[in-house]
Motif scaffolding. Structure first.
Motif, PDB file in Angstrom:
ATOM      1  N   PHE A   1      -7.723   0.370  43.870  1.00  0.00           N
ATOM      2  CA  PHE A   1      -6.371  -0.221  43.931  1.00  0.00           C
ATOM      3  C   PHE A   1      -5.385   0.718  44.602  1.00  0.00           C
ATOM      4  N   TYR A   2      -5.778   1.195  45.779  1.00  0.00           N
ATOM      5  CA  TYR A   2      -4.925   2.114  46.529  1.00  0.00           C
ATOM      6  C   TYR A   2      -4.821   1.695  47.986  1.00  0.00           C
ATOM      7  N   ALA A   3      -3.590   1.816  48.527  1.00  0.00           N
ATOM      8  CA  ALA A   3      -3.406   1.726  49.984  1.00  0.00           C
ATOM      9  C   ALA A   3      -3.155   3.155  50.459  1.00  0.00           C
TER      10      ALA A   3
ATOM     11  N   SER B   1     -10.891  15.435  41.133  1.00  0.00           N
ATOM     12  CA  SER B   1     -11.710  16.299  40.257  1.00  0.00           C
ATOM     13  C   SER B   1     -13.047  16.685  40.885  1.00  0.00           C
ATOM     14  N   TYR B   2     -13.423  16.078  42.012  1.00  0.00           N
ATOM     15  CA  TYR B   2     -14.784  16.310  42.517  1.00  0.00           C
ATOM     16  C   TYR B   2     -15.043  17.785  42.821  1.00  0.00           C
ATOM     17  N   LYS B   3     -14.168  18.370  43.635  1.00  0.00           N
ATOM     18  CA  LYS B   3     -14.431  19.755  44.044  1.00  0.00           C
ATOM     19  C   LYS B   3     -14.319  20.727  42.854  1.00  0.00           C
TER      20      LYS B   3
ATOM     21  N   PHE C   1     -15.457   2.462  31.847  1.00  0.00           N
ATOM     22  CA  PHE C   1     -14.685   1.294  31.446  1.00  0.00           C
ATOM     23  C   PHE C   1     -13.207   1.397  31.815  1.00  0.00           C
ATOM     24  N   SER C   2     -12.775   2.572  32.296  1.00  0.00           N
ATOM     25  CA  SER C   2     -11.348   2.816  32.512  1.00  0.00           C
ATOM     26  C   SER C   2     -10.688   1.806  33.444  1.00  0.00           C
ATOM     27  N   LYS C   3     -11.316   1.529  34.571  1.00  0.00           N
ATOM     28  CA  LYS C   3     -10.632   0.751  35.614  1.00  0.00           C
ATOM     29  C   LYS C   3     -10.884  -0.750  35.457  1.00  0.00           C
ATOM     30  N   ALA C   4     -12.142  -1.162  35.429  1.00  0.00           N
ATOM     31  CA  ALA C   4     -12.446  -2.596  35.426  1.00  0.00           C
ATOM     32  C   ALA C   4     -11.904  -3.289  34.184  1.00  0.00           C
TER      33      ALA C   4
ATOM     34  N   VAL D   1       0.543   6.251  40.108  1.00  0.00           N
ATOM     35  CA  VAL D   1      -0.466   6.420  39.062  1.00  0.00           C
ATOM     36  C   VAL D   1      -1.705   5.574  39.322  1.00  0.00           C
ATOM     37  N   GLY D   2      -2.848   6.198  39.163  1.00  0.00           N
ATOM     38  CA  GLY D   2      -4.112   5.479  39.374  1.00  0.00           C
ATOM     39  C   GLY D   2      -4.620   4.884  38.090  1.00  0.00           C
ATOM     40  N   GLU D   3      -3.793   4.082  37.468  1.00  0.00           N
ATOM     41  CA  GLU D   3      -4.147   3.551  36.146  1.00  0.00           C
ATOM     42  C   GLU D   3      -3.721   2.087  36.067  1.00  0.00           C
TER      43      GLU D   3
ATOM     44  N   TRP E   1      -9.374   4.913  26.350  1.00  0.00           N
ATOM     45  CA  TRP E   1     -10.498   4.888  25.403  1.00  0.00           C
ATOM     46  C   TRP E   1     -11.507   5.996  25.707  1.00  0.00           C
ATOM     47  N   ARG E   2     -11.452   6.501  26.920  1.00  0.00           N
ATOM     48  CA  ARG E   2     -12.292   7.605  27.377  1.00  0.00           C
ATOM     49  C   ARG E   2     -13.776   7.283  27.239  1.00  0.00           C
ATOM     50  N   LEU E   3     -14.192   6.263  27.948  1.00  0.00           N
ATOM     51  CA  LEU E   3     -15.602   5.896  27.846  1.00  0.00           C
ATOM     52  C   LEU E   3     -16.230   5.626  29.209  1.00  0.00           C
TER      53      LEU E   3
ATOM     54  N   VAL F   1     -17.872  10.654  27.789  1.00  0.00           N
ATOM     55  CA  VAL F   1     -16.420  10.557  27.597  1.00  0.00           C
ATOM     56  C   VAL F   1     -15.786  10.358  28.982  1.00  0.00           C
ATOM     57  N   GLY F   2     -15.881   9.124  29.452  1.00  0.00           N
ATOM     58  CA  GLY F   2     -15.356   8.790  30.777  1.00  0.00           C
ATOM     59  C   GLY F   2     -16.279   9.291  31.888  1.00  0.00           C
ATOM     60  N   VAL F   3     -15.982   8.833  33.102  1.00  0.00           N
ATOM     61  CA  VAL F   3     -16.699   9.355  34.265  1.00  0.00           C
ATOM     62  C   VAL F   3     -16.404  10.849  34.393  1.00  0.00           C
ATOM     63  N   SER F   4     -15.231  11.256  33.912  1.00  0.00           N
ATOM     64  CA  SER F   4     -14.848  12.666  34.011  1.00  0.00           C
ATOM     65  C   SER F   4     -15.898  13.570  33.365  1.00  0.00           C
ATOM     66  N   GLU F   5     -16.310  13.211  32.140  1.00  0.00           N
ATOM     67  CA  GLU F   5     -17.338  14.049  31.509  1.00  0.00           C
ATOM     68  C   GLU F   5     -18.669  13.895  32.230  1.00  0.00           C
TER      69      GLU F   5
ATOM     70  N   SER G   1     -13.404   3.899  47.185  1.00  0.00           N
ATOM     71  CA  SER G   1     -12.806   5.230  47.192  1.00  0.00           C
ATOM     72  C   SER G   1     -11.391   5.298  46.642  1.00  0.00           C
ATOM     73  N   ASN G   2     -11.196   6.280  45.812  1.00  0.00           N
ATOM     74  CA  ASN G   2      -9.869   6.771  45.476  1.00  0.00           C
ATOM     75  C   ASN G   2      -9.732   8.043  46.296  1.00  0.00           C
ATOM     76  N   PRO G   3      -8.891   8.118  47.315  1.00  0.00           N
ATOM     77  CA  PRO G   3      -7.655   7.372  47.508  1.00  0.00           C
ATOM     78  C   PRO G   3      -7.663   6.323  48.639  1.00  0.00           C
TER      79      PRO G   3
ATOM     80  N   SER H   1     -23.242   9.546  42.468  1.00  0.00           N
ATOM     81  CA  SER H   1     -22.486   8.392  42.939  1.00  0.00           C
ATOM     82  C   SER H   1     -21.486   7.944  41.869  1.00  0.00           C
ATOM     83  N   ASP H   2     -20.201   8.174  42.150  1.00  0.00           N
ATOM     84  CA  ASP H   2     -19.142   7.749  41.236  1.00  0.00           C
ATOM     85  C   ASP H   2     -18.765   6.315  41.594  1.00  0.00           C
ATOM     86  N   GLU H   3     -19.158   5.367  40.728  1.00  0.00           N
ATOM     87  CA  GLU H   3     -18.957   3.950  41.054  1.00  0.00           C
ATOM     88  C   GLU H   3     -17.943   3.307  40.101  1.00  0.00           C
ATOM     89  N   ILE H   4     -16.954   4.101  39.703  1.00  0.00           N
ATOM     90  CA  ILE H   4     -16.004   3.628  38.681  1.00  0.00           C
ATOM     91  C   ILE H   4     -15.202   2.405  39.137  1.00  0.00           C
ATOM     92  N   TYR H   5     -15.048   2.228  40.451  1.00  0.00           N
ATOM     93  CA  TYR H   5     -14.291   1.066  40.949  1.00  0.00           C
ATOM     94  C   TYR H   5     -15.225  -0.062  41.403  1.00  0.00           C
ATOM     95  N   ASP H   6     -16.469  -0.048  40.960  1.00  0.00           N
ATOM     96  CA  ASP H   6     -17.435  -1.009  41.518  1.00  0.00           C
ATOM     97  C   ASP H   6     -17.001  -2.466  41.377  1.00  0.00           C
TER      98      ASP H   6
HETATM   99  C1  LIG Z   1     -12.727   7.963  41.516  1.00  0.00           C
HETATM  100  C2  LIG Z   1     -12.476   8.276  40.082  1.00  0.00           C
HETATM  101  N1  LIG Z   1     -13.460   8.772  39.338  1.00  0.00           N
HETATM  102  C3  LIG Z   1     -13.253   9.080  38.039  1.00  0.00           C
HETATM  103  C4  LIG Z   1     -12.034   8.902  37.439  1.00  0.00           C
HETATM  104  C5  LIG Z   1     -11.873   9.260  35.984  1.00  0.00           C
HETATM  105  O1  LIG Z   1     -12.455   8.258  35.219  1.00  0.00           O
HETATM  106  P1  LIG Z   1     -12.539   8.263  33.634  1.00  0.00           P
HETATM  107  O2  LIG Z   1     -11.264   7.689  33.118  1.00  0.00           O
HETATM  108  O3  LIG Z   1     -13.707   7.365  33.354  1.00  0.00           O
HETATM  109  O4  LIG Z   1     -12.782   9.651  33.209  1.00  0.00           O
HETATM  110  C6  LIG Z   1     -10.975   8.363  38.180  1.00  0.00           C
HETATM  111  C7  LIG Z   1      -9.630   8.181  37.576  1.00  0.00           C
HETATM  112  O5  LIG Z   1      -8.645   7.965  38.239  1.00  0.00           O
HETATM  113  C8  LIG Z   1     -11.200   8.038  39.541  1.00  0.00           C
HETATM  114  O6  LIG Z   1     -10.231   7.526  40.302  1.00  0.00           O
END
Ligand SMILES: Cc1ncc(COP(=O)(O)O)c(C=O)c1O
Length: 401
Positions: A317-319, A124-126, A231-234, A34-36, A240-242, A95-99, A171-173, A199-204
């Motif tokens: 947080f992935y190997a 989710s990118y593609k 805010f999901s990762k850091a 799980v990536g959480e 909270w979906r933000l 609502v998260g990076v997803s939105e 990068s995830n993964p 630029s998805d910088e959620i793990y910055d």
């Molecule tokens: C690279 C990447 N971008 C975006 C997301 C989704 O982020 P959020 O919870 O902000 O929608 C994830 C969740 O695993 C992720 O790994």
């Protein structure tokens, strides 16, 4: 029954979900899947939102999000990356990076426009490109190029239809981070061909050996970059979906238009929590990063000891070890490991073609669980591929601190 949407049906289901249905049906599993974050949202952040509910703050906010939060986001980005965004019209709370990703794609793409997507990448990118009517054009990165796209690859992927390049670093993964040199080249390429950079910088905030280079901080990049973060990762705030998107005001205004018709605004309770996170959450982030770093060293050393070559992840947080030496595909390896040793990892192909021959092991889990997982994987490797594991490796003591 009337016909459902053919274009929605054509989107491939997530490879992660498919595998996790299997995991859910197996008892006693240690999950590196799980990536959480396994941490709880820091208490002060939870408390701030409880307090705001008690005060009756339960309404819609501005479509763009609370101005106080946007001001704090602007300050936060400036403090970390010296990039100036106007809180009034260049920042949108999502609502998260997803939105944010969905809005970004829908705001810049017309039917048939292409987006270059370096793989392996987040699942989710593609689909996000496709759902917006675009066509993802994959380029495959590998450990040989530190999982970064090269300019030659970008040149080869370029067409008259190319509209944007999607970057996801750290990068995830793979755990790879972007370098200033490569990013500068990519920005110059985007300028030359007049492309957007998403630029998805959620793990910055989760980097260990190096520092994160934010795309808009490169000279010339800001005017063509939509930077997504959240805010999901850091802050361990997945539920909270933000998140937020920063970019040129015309693009942010289009994103806001779609956002206002689809979700109206991000939930106020989460926005209140995020305000607290940005005001006082720094210490918690630092502590969590220290924990992740310890786990990272443990898991990478363990994987190497059992004969699985692993590029050193520098962020997220992935190997992402290579399992080709076992002769199995990554799906076969992951299924066999799950059935025989009850350790869940994700097959690399879930993240695109470049994921072949790899598995993703998340270390967003406790040190104790990582130790058990490594011991079980050691037994698995010794049983099937004894030649890959050094004879001195003792599966009873491996991974112990
Ligand atoms: C690279 C990447 N971008 C975006 C997301 C989704 O982020 P959020 O919870 O902000 O929608 C994830 C969740 O695993 C992720 O790994």
């Amino acid at each position: 029954m009337p016909q459902t949407s053919k274009s929605a049906e054509a989107i491939a289901p997530s490879g992660i979900r498919k595998f996790f249905d299997l995991v859910a049906a197996t008892e006693g599993v240690i999950s590196l899947g799980v990536g959480e974050p396994d941490f709880l949202t820091p208490w002060a952040i939870r408390e701030a939102s409880i307090y705001s509910i008690e005060k009756g703050r339960t309404t819609y906010t501005s479509n763009y999000g609370l101005l106080e939060l946007r001001e704090l986001i602007a300050e936060h980005i400036f403090n970390h990356y010296q990039v100036d965004y106007c809180p009034e019209n260049e920042i949108l709370v999502t609502v998260g990076v997803s939105e944010g990703m969905d809005l970004a794609m829908r705001s810049i793409l017309d039917l048939g426009d292409e987006v270059i997507v370096p793989e392996p990448c987040y699942v989710s990118y593609k689909p996000c490109v496709e759902l917006a009517g675009g066509i993802p054009v994959s380029i495959v990165t590998s450990p040989a190029t530190k999982f970064l796209p090269t300019i030659e690859q970008l040149e080869n992927a370029l067409s008259k239809k190319t509209k944007a390049i999607l970057l996801g670093y750290p990068s995830n993964p793979t755990g790879a981070i972007m370098t200033r040199e490569r990013l500068t080249e990519i920005v110059a390429f985007a300028e030359k061909h007049d492309l957007y950079l998403i630029s998805d910088e959620i793990y910055d905030r989760l980097t260990y050996d190096g520092v994160h280079i934010s795309t808009p901080s490169i000279p010339g990049a800001q005017e063509r970059t939509i930077m997504l973060n959240g805010f999901s990762k850091a802050y361990a705030m997945t539920g909270w979906r933000l998140g937020y998107a920063c970019g040129p005001k015309d693009v942010i205004s289009l994103m806001n238009k779609i956002h206002s018709y689809t979700v109206i605004c991000a939930p106020i309770v989460a926005q209140k929590a995020a305000i607290e996170a940005l005001k006082h959450g720094e210490e918690s982030v630092r502590e969590m990063v220290e924990h992740y770093n310890r786990r990272r060293r443990l898991i990478v050393a363990g994987l190497e000891d059992i004969g699985l070559q692993c590029h050193m992840p520098q962020g997220a947080f992935y190997a992402f070890p290579n399992i080709e030496s076992t002769g199995l595909t990554c799906e076969e390896f992951a299924e066999k490991l799950l059935f025989e040793e009850k350790v869940a990892v994700v097959p690399g192909t879930a993240f695109g073609a470049g994921g072949d021959g790899h598995i993703r092991c998340s270390y967003a889990t406790s040190i104790d669980k990582i130790e058990i997982a490594i011991k079980r994987m050691c037994k698995f490797m010794k049983r099937h591929w004894p030649g890959n594991v050094s004879p001195e490796t003792d599966c009873e003591t491996i991974g112990s601190r």
